[in-house]
Design a protein around this motif. Structure first.
Motif, PDB file in Angstrom:
ATOM      1  N   GLY A  80     -64.510  37.874 -17.109  1.00 44.85           N
ATOM      2  CA  GLY A  80     -63.558  38.934 -17.448  1.00 44.85           C
ATOM      3  C   GLY A  80     -63.891  40.293 -16.864  1.00 44.85           C
ATOM      4  N   ARG A  81     -64.815  40.320 -15.890  1.00 47.17           N
ATOM      5  CA  ARG A  81     -65.182  41.626 -15.347  1.00 47.17           C
ATOM      6  C   ARG A  81     -64.257  42.087 -14.217  1.00 47.17           C
ATOM      7  NH1 ARG A  81     -71.727  41.778 -15.035  1.00 47.17           N
ATOM      8  NH2 ARG A  81     -71.444  39.579 -14.557  1.00 47.17           N
ATOM      9  N   ILE A  82     -63.479  41.156 -13.656  1.00 48.34           N
ATOM     10  CA  ILE A  82     -62.619  41.533 -12.521  1.00 48.34           C
ATOM     11  C   ILE A  82     -61.145  41.526 -12.931  1.00 48.34           C
ATOM     12  CG2 ILE A  82     -61.935  40.941 -10.169  1.00 48.34           C
ATOM     13  CD1 ILE A  82     -64.737  39.695  -9.825  1.00 48.34           C
ATOM     14  N   LEU A  83     -60.691  40.415 -13.494  1.00 45.67           N
ATOM     15  CA  LEU A  83     -59.273  40.294 -13.873  1.00 45.67           C
ATOM     16  C   LEU A  83     -59.142  40.011 -15.366  1.00 45.67           C
ATOM     17  CD1 LEU A  83     -57.977  38.064 -10.914  1.00 45.67           C
ATOM     18  CD2 LEU A  83     -57.882  40.571 -11.107  1.00 45.67           C
ATOM     19  N   ARG A  84     -58.064  40.524 -15.940  1.00 50.16           N
ATOM     20  CA  ARG A  84     -57.802  40.339 -17.369  1.00 50.16           C
ATOM     21  C   ARG A  84     -56.764  39.239 -17.599  1.00 50.16           C
ATOM     22  NH1 ARG A  84     -55.916  45.935 -19.549  1.00 50.16           N
ATOM     23  NH2 ARG A  84     -55.215  44.470 -21.145  1.00 50.16           N
ATOM     24  N   ALA A  85     -57.174  38.164 -18.243  1.00 47.77           N
ATOM     25  CA  ALA A  85     -56.242  37.063 -18.516  1.00 47.77           C
ATOM     26  C   ALA A  85     -55.174  37.467 -19.526  1.00 47.77           C
ATOM     27  CB  ALA A  85     -57.009  35.848 -19.021  1.00 47.77           C
ATOM     28  N   ASP A  86     -55.425  38.540 -20.274  1.00 48.49           N
ATOM     29  CA  ASP A  86     -54.446  38.955 -21.291  1.00 48.49           C
ATOM     30  C   ASP A  86     -53.453  39.975 -20.727  1.00 48.49           C
ATOM     31  OD1 ASP A  86     -56.039  41.171 -20.971  1.00 48.49           O
ATOM     32  OD2 ASP A  86     -56.295  41.552 -23.115  1.00 48.49           O
ATOM     33  N   ALA A  87     -53.462  40.149 -19.414  1.00 44.08           N
ATOM     34  CA  ALA A  87     -52.551  41.127 -18.806  1.00 44.08           C
ATOM     35  C   ALA A  87     -52.088  40.602 -17.455  1.00 44.08           C
ATOM     36  CB  ALA A  87     -53.248  42.479 -18.652  1.00 44.08           C
ATOM     37  N   MET A  88     -51.420  39.427 -17.507  1.00 46.19           N
ATOM     38  CA  MET A  88     -50.975  38.768 -16.277  1.00 46.19           C
ATOM     39  C   MET A  88     -49.456  38.855 -16.142  1.00 46.19           C
ATOM     40  SD  MET A  88     -53.802  37.133 -14.938  1.00 46.19           S
ATOM     41  CE  MET A  88     -53.038  35.876 -13.960  1.00 46.19           C
ATOM     42  N   GLY A  89     -49.005  39.154 -14.942  1.00 45.29           N
ATOM     43  CA  GLY A  89     -47.575  39.159 -14.649  1.00 45.29           C
ATOM     44  C   GLY A  89     -47.279  38.178 -13.531  1.00 45.29           C
ATOM     45  N   VAL A  90     -46.000  38.007 -13.247  1.00 49.68           N
ATOM     46  CA  VAL A  90     -45.607  37.108 -12.157  1.00 49.68           C
ATOM     47  C   VAL A  90     -44.335  37.624 -11.506  1.00 49.68           C
ATOM     48  CG1 VAL A  90     -44.249  35.545 -13.647  1.00 49.68           C
ATOM     49  CG2 VAL A  90     -45.236  34.677 -11.509  1.00 49.68           C
ATOM     50  N   THR A  91     -44.245  37.465 -10.190  1.00 49.10           N
ATOM     51  CA  THR A  91     -43.022  37.851  -9.498  1.00 49.10           C
ATOM     52  C   THR A  91     -42.878  37.012  -8.224  1.00 49.10           C
ATOM     53  OG1 THR A  91     -41.690  39.744  -8.725  1.00 49.10           O
ATOM     54  CG2 THR A  91     -44.025  39.739  -8.093  1.00 49.10           C
ATOM     55  N   GLY A  92     -41.728  37.150  -7.581  1.00 44.04           N
ATOM     56  CA  GLY A  92     -41.432  36.441  -6.346  1.00 44.04           C
ATOM     57  C   GLY A  92     -39.942  36.588  -6.083  1.00 44.04           C
ATOM     58  N   CYS A  93     -39.538  36.420  -4.827  1.00 41.60           N
ATOM     59  CA  CYS A  93     -38.124  36.599  -4.464  1.00 41.60           C
ATOM     60  C   CYS A  93     -37.508  35.300  -3.959  1.00 41.60           C
ATOM     61  CB  CYS A  93     -37.996  37.675  -3.375  1.00 41.60           C
ATOM     62  SG  CYS A  93     -36.264  38.144  -3.078  1.00 41.60           S
ATOM     63  N   SER A  94     -36.204  35.142  -4.270  1.00 43.00           N
ATOM     64  CA  SER A  94     -35.416  34.026  -3.765  1.00 43.00           C
ATOM     65  C   SER A  94     -35.951  32.705  -4.318  1.00 43.00           C
ATOM     66  CB  SER A  94     -35.422  34.056  -2.243  1.00 43.00           C
ATOM     67  OG  SER A  94     -34.307  33.380  -1.755  1.00 43.00           O
ATOM     68  N   ARG A  95     -36.299  31.730  -3.492  1.00 48.13           N
ATOM     69  CA  ARG A  95     -36.810  30.474  -4.070  1.00 48.13           C
ATOM     70  C   ARG A  95     -38.065  30.766  -4.915  1.00 48.13           C
ATOM     71  NH1 ARG A  95     -37.032  27.141   1.065  1.00 48.13           N
ATOM     72  NH2 ARG A  95     -35.199  28.452   1.368  1.00 48.13           N
ATOM     73  N   PHE A  96     -38.789  31.804  -4.530  1.00 46.61           N
ATOM     74  CA  PHE A  96     -39.969  32.165  -5.309  1.00 46.61           C
ATOM     75  C   PHE A  96     -39.609  33.040  -6.519  1.00 46.61           C
ATOM     76  CE2 PHE A  96     -41.672  31.564  -0.890  1.00 46.61           C
ATOM     77  CZ  PHE A  96     -42.070  30.256  -1.126  1.00 46.61           C
ATOM     78  N   GLY A  97     -38.368  33.513  -6.554  1.00 46.68           N
ATOM     79  CA  GLY A  97     -37.840  34.135  -7.760  1.00 46.68           C
ATOM     80  C   GLY A  97     -37.480  33.054  -8.777  1.00 46.68           C
ATOM     81  N   LYS A  98     -36.927  31.925  -8.276  1.00 46.25           N
ATOM     82  CA  LYS A  98     -36.699  30.774  -9.155  1.00 46.25           C
ATOM     83  C   LYS A  98     -38.035  30.379  -9.771  1.00 46.25           C
ATOM     84  CE  LYS A  98     -33.743  28.710  -5.419  1.00 46.25           C
ATOM     85  NZ  LYS A  98     -32.543  29.475  -5.385  1.00 46.25           N
ATOM     86  N   GLY A  99     -39.058  30.324  -8.900  1.00 42.90           N
ATOM     87  CA  GLY A  99     -40.383  29.918  -9.362  1.00 42.90           C
ATOM     88  C   GLY A  99     -40.948  30.895 -10.384  1.00 42.90           C
ATOM     89  N   ALA A 100     -40.855  32.192 -10.101  1.00 41.75           N
ATOM     90  CA  ALA A 100     -41.422  33.195 -11.019  1.00 41.75           C
ATOM     91  C   ALA A 100     -40.772  33.092 -12.396  1.00 41.75           C
ATOM     92  CB  ALA A 100     -41.241  34.599 -10.434  1.00 41.75           C
ATOM     93  N   PHE A 101     -39.463  32.817 -12.407  1.00 38.42           N
ATOM     94  CA  PHE A 101     -38.717  32.687 -13.665  1.00 38.42           C
ATOM     95  C   PHE A 101     -39.270  31.518 -14.491  1.00 38.42           C
ATOM     96  CE2 PHE A 101     -34.430  31.269 -15.543  1.00 38.42           C
ATOM     97  CZ  PHE A 101     -34.435  32.228 -16.544  1.00 38.42           C
ATOM     98  N   VAL A 102     -39.502  30.402 -13.828  1.00 40.99           N
ATOM     99  CA  VAL A 102     -40.005  29.215 -14.530  1.00 40.99           C
ATOM    100  C   VAL A 102     -41.466  29.432 -14.966  1.00 40.99           C
ATOM    101  CG1 VAL A 102     -40.430  26.725 -14.295  1.00 40.99           C
ATOM    102  CG2 VAL A 102     -38.347  27.729 -13.346  1.00 40.99           C
TER     103      VAL A 102
ATOM    104  N   GLU B 210     -33.840  38.221  -7.187  1.00 45.47           N
ATOM    105  CA  GLU B 210     -32.779  37.570  -6.397  1.00 45.47           C
ATOM    106  C   GLU B 210     -32.978  36.052  -6.346  1.00 45.47           C
ATOM    107  OE1 GLU B 210     -31.934  39.700  -2.691  1.00 45.47           O
ATOM    108  OE2 GLU B 210     -32.875  41.500  -3.520  1.00 45.47           O
ATOM    109  N   SER B 211     -33.054  35.436  -7.540  1.00 48.50           N
ATOM    110  CA  SER B 211     -33.488  34.039  -7.610  1.00 48.50           C
ATOM    111  C   SER B 211     -32.401  33.028  -7.252  1.00 48.50           C
ATOM    112  CB  SER B 211     -34.025  33.755  -9.011  1.00 48.50           C
ATOM    113  OG  SER B 211     -33.025  33.957  -9.982  1.00 48.50           O
ATOM    114  N   GLY B 212     -31.141  33.365  -7.473  1.00 50.84           N
ATOM    115  CA  GLY B 212     -30.055  32.469  -7.082  1.00 50.84           C
ATOM    116  C   GLY B 212     -30.022  31.152  -7.858  1.00 50.84           C
ATOM    117  N   SER B 213     -29.159  30.250  -7.393  1.00 52.33           N
ATOM    118  CA  SER B 213     -28.939  28.955  -8.055  1.00 52.33           C
ATOM    119  C   SER B 213     -30.264  28.214  -8.244  1.00 52.33           C
ATOM    120  CB  SER B 213     -27.995  28.100  -7.220  1.00 52.33           C
ATOM    121  OG  SER B 213     -26.799  28.817  -6.975  1.00 52.33           O
ATOM    122  N   ALA B 214     -30.451  27.679  -9.444  1.00 52.77           N
ATOM    123  CA  ALA B 214     -31.703  27.036  -9.887  1.00 52.77           C
ATOM    124  C   ALA B 214     -32.706  28.076 -10.371  1.00 52.77           C
ATOM    125  CB  ALA B 214     -32.340  26.131  -8.837  1.00 52.77           C
ATOM    126  N   GLY B 215     -32.286  29.359 -10.334  1.00 56.41           N
ATOM    127  CA  GLY B 215     -33.094  30.428 -10.897  1.00 56.41           C
ATOM    128  C   GLY B 215     -32.438  30.950 -12.165  1.00 56.41           C
TER     129      GLY B 215
END
Ligand code: MCU
Length: 434
Positions: A215-237, A252-257
Motif C-alpha cells: 500500500g505504499r504506492i497505490l491505494r486499493a480503496d481509491a481506484m477509478g476506471v475509464t476508457g473510450c468507445s469499445r473501451f468505454g463499454k469495458g469501463a462501464f462493465v 462515448e461507449s455506444g451500443s453494448a455500452g
C-alpha cells in the motif's frame, strides 16, 4: 498525509479547479466497498429461462425483485442489486467468475503484474503505471486502451494512471467458439462470457494485487476506471461489476455500452446485431435478444444502478447517432432514479454537452468535471455535486420508457419479503417429492 493533501490542492489550484472547503471535505464519505461483490451471500431465486421471458417494451423496474415484490428500504438494494447482477450475467455479458484460487503479483512505480491460477490453469498479464507528482500512496485510474481518456488531466489531479491493455485478457478478432487471452486461458476458449466481462475480470485482478501490496504506492480503496468507445463499454462493465471501484467514467461507449438496449433500434445507433457480431463483446447468450430487446429482463439503466452509490461520470458525444447518445441519456436518467432512492442522487453525472463531434476527441469541457470527480471520489478532498448536462441534440426522455415510479426507501434494516431462514426450509423445497 498533510503534505500530500497540500500538494494535491496546489496542483488542482494550478489546474484551475474549484477546491471544496475543509468542512465540506469531511462530509464526503467513501461509498466504495472493500469487496468485489457485497451481495455475494444474497439468496437469488432461480432465474427464468430465456424462452420464458415476457415482452416488456418499457425499462424493467429496477426496484422490483424477481419474486414480484418491490424493495422498501435502502438496505434492500444490496440483495436486489445481486439479482440484477445475476440477470445481467446470464442474459447480457456472461458470468464473471469470483476471484480465482490464487492471485499474486507486484506493484511498482512503473507497473503492476498479475498472476492467476484456478483449477490448475494459469495466466499472467501486466499493466503500466505512471505516477503523478507528489508523495504517495496515490489513488489510481485504470485506463482501458490507449485513447480518448485525458491521462494528463488525471495525473494533474493527483491520481496515478494504470494503462491496461484489455486485449491481453480478452482478444478481439476471434470467433465466439475460440476466445483468447488471459481470461480464456483460465476459463476456457469456449467460455460463453464476452470480452467486456473478461476485461472487467482482469481489472478486478489488478485491484486484488494492489490490495495485497504493502500500500505504499497505490491505494486499493481509491481506484477509478475509464476508457473510450469499445473501451468505454469495458469501463462501464468494470465499474458495474466490482464494488471496489470508487469512480466509473465511461466515454462515448455506444451500443453494448451505456445506451439502453431497448432504445438503440430506433435511434440510428449501431444495431444490437451489429455490436453483437462485430466482436464477442457481449456474452454468447445475448444472441437471442438482438432482434427483440424488449424481452430482456434487464437493461442498462440497471447497470448504471449497479454502480450506485459510487461515483459515476458518463461522458457522451451527441453528434454521432451511431453511438446512441439519446439511449445513453435514458440509461443514465433511469439509473439515476436508483441513485436518488439511495440518497446518492448527486453521485452521478451524465455529460453530452460538448462541441467537437470527433469520436474520442480530447475535450476541454470534460477536464474540470473529470478532475472534480477525481477529487471527490478518489482523493476525497472535494465535494462537487454531480450534474446532468444533456445536449439538446440528443436528449432522451425517461418517461417514455418507464411504467414505474421511484419509491421512497426507508432507512433501517432490510425488509425481506421472504420467510425467515428457519421457516424457508419448510416452505421452499427445491425438489418436489414424486
Ligand atoms: C463505439 O465503439 C465502437 C463501435 O461499437 C464499433 O462499431 C466501432 O467499430 O468501433 C467503436 C470503437 O471502439 O472505436 C474506437
Amino acid at each position: 498525509r498533510l503534505i500530500a493533501v497540500a500538494l494535491a490542492v496546489a496542483m488542482a489550484v494550478a489546474a484551475g479547479v474549484t477546491i471544496a472547503s475543509a468542512d465540506a471535505a469531511v462530509t464526503v464519505s467513501a461509498a466504495a466497498s472493500t469487496v468485489e461483490d457485497e451481495g455475494a451471500d444474497c439468496p437469488v431465486p432461480a432465474l427464468p429461462d430465456a424462452g420464458a421471458l415476457p415482452t416488456n417494451a418499457k425499462l424493467p423496474d429496477p426496484f422490483k425483485r424477481l419474486d414480484g415484490t418491490r424493495i422498501t428500504a435502502k438496505s434492500d438494494w444490496r440483495c436486489r442489486r445481486e439479482e440484477v447482477k445475476k440477470l445481467a450475467e446470464k442474459f447480457v455479458y456472461g458470468e464473471k467468475p469470483a476471484r480465482p484460487q490464487s492471485v499474486t503479483g507486484t506493484v511498482s512505480s512503473t507497473g503492476v503484474t498479475v498472476n492467476v491460477t484456478h483449477n490448475g490453469r494459469s495466466a499472467s498479464f501486466s499493466a503500466r503505471v505512471e505516477l503523478p507528482g507528489g508523495t504517495g500512496p496515490f489513488p489510481a485510474v485504470v485506463v482501458l486502451g490507449g485513447f480518448g481518456a485525458d491521462t494528463a488531466a488525471i495525473k494533474a489531479a493527483g491520481a496515478a494512471v494504470i494503462s491496461y491493455d484489455p486485449y491481453a485478457v480478452g482478444k478481439e478478432g476471434t470467433p465466439r467458439t475460440n476466445k483468447q487471452g488471459a481470461f480464456y486461458s483460465v476459463y476456457g476458449a469456449q467460455s460463453s462470457t464476452g470480452l467486456l466481462m473478461a476485461w472487467a475480470w482482469g481489472v478486478s485482478r489488478i485491484i486484488d494485487v494492489v490490495a495485497q501490496s504493502d500500500g505504499r504506492i497505490l491505494r486499493a480503496d481509491a481506484m477509478g476506471v475509464t476508457g473510450c468507445s469499445r473501451f468505454g463499454k469495458g469501463a462501464f462493465v468494470v465499474g458495474a461489476f466490482d464494488q471496489r471501484i470508487a469512480l466509473t467514467m465511461p466515454i462515448e461507449s455506444g451500443s453494448a455500452g451505456v445506451p439502453i438496449f431497448r432504445g438503440i433500434p430506433g435511434e440510428g445507433a449501431q444495431s444490437l446485431s451489429s455490436a453483437y457480431g462485430e466482436q464477442p463483446w457481449l456474452g454468447d447468450a445475448f444472441g437471442t435478444f438482438t432482434g427483440n430487446p424488449a424481452r430482456l429482463p434487464v437493461d442498462t439503466h440497471e447497470m448504471v444502478a449497479m454502480v450506485a452509490p459510487r461515483g459515476l461520470f458518463i461522458m457522451d458525444n451527441p453528434h454521432i447517432a451511431n453511438l446512441g447518445p439519446r439511449s445513453a441519456s435514458v440509461a443514465a436518467l433511469g439509473g439515476a432514479e436508483v441513485y436518488k432512492a439511495l440518497g446518492a442522487g448527486d453521485a452521478i453525472t451524465y455529460w453530452s454537452d460538448v462541441q467537437d463531434g470527433t469520436h474520442c476527441a480530447n475535450r476541454p469541457e470534460w477536464r474540470t468535471p473529470l478532475q472534480q470527480h477525481i477529487q471527490r471520489f478518489l482523493l476525497r478532498t472535494g465535494s462537487s455535486a454531480g450534474t446532468f448536462r444533456i445536449s439538446s441534440r440528443a436528449a432522451g426522455r425517461l418517461s417514455d420508457w418507464t411504467d414505474w415510479q421511484t419509491p421512497v426507501l426507508s432507512d433501517g434494516p432490510p425488509q425481506s419479503p421472504s420467510p425467515s431462514p428457519s421457516a424457508s426450509v419448510s416452505v421452499s423445497p427445491s425438489v418436489s417429492p414424486s
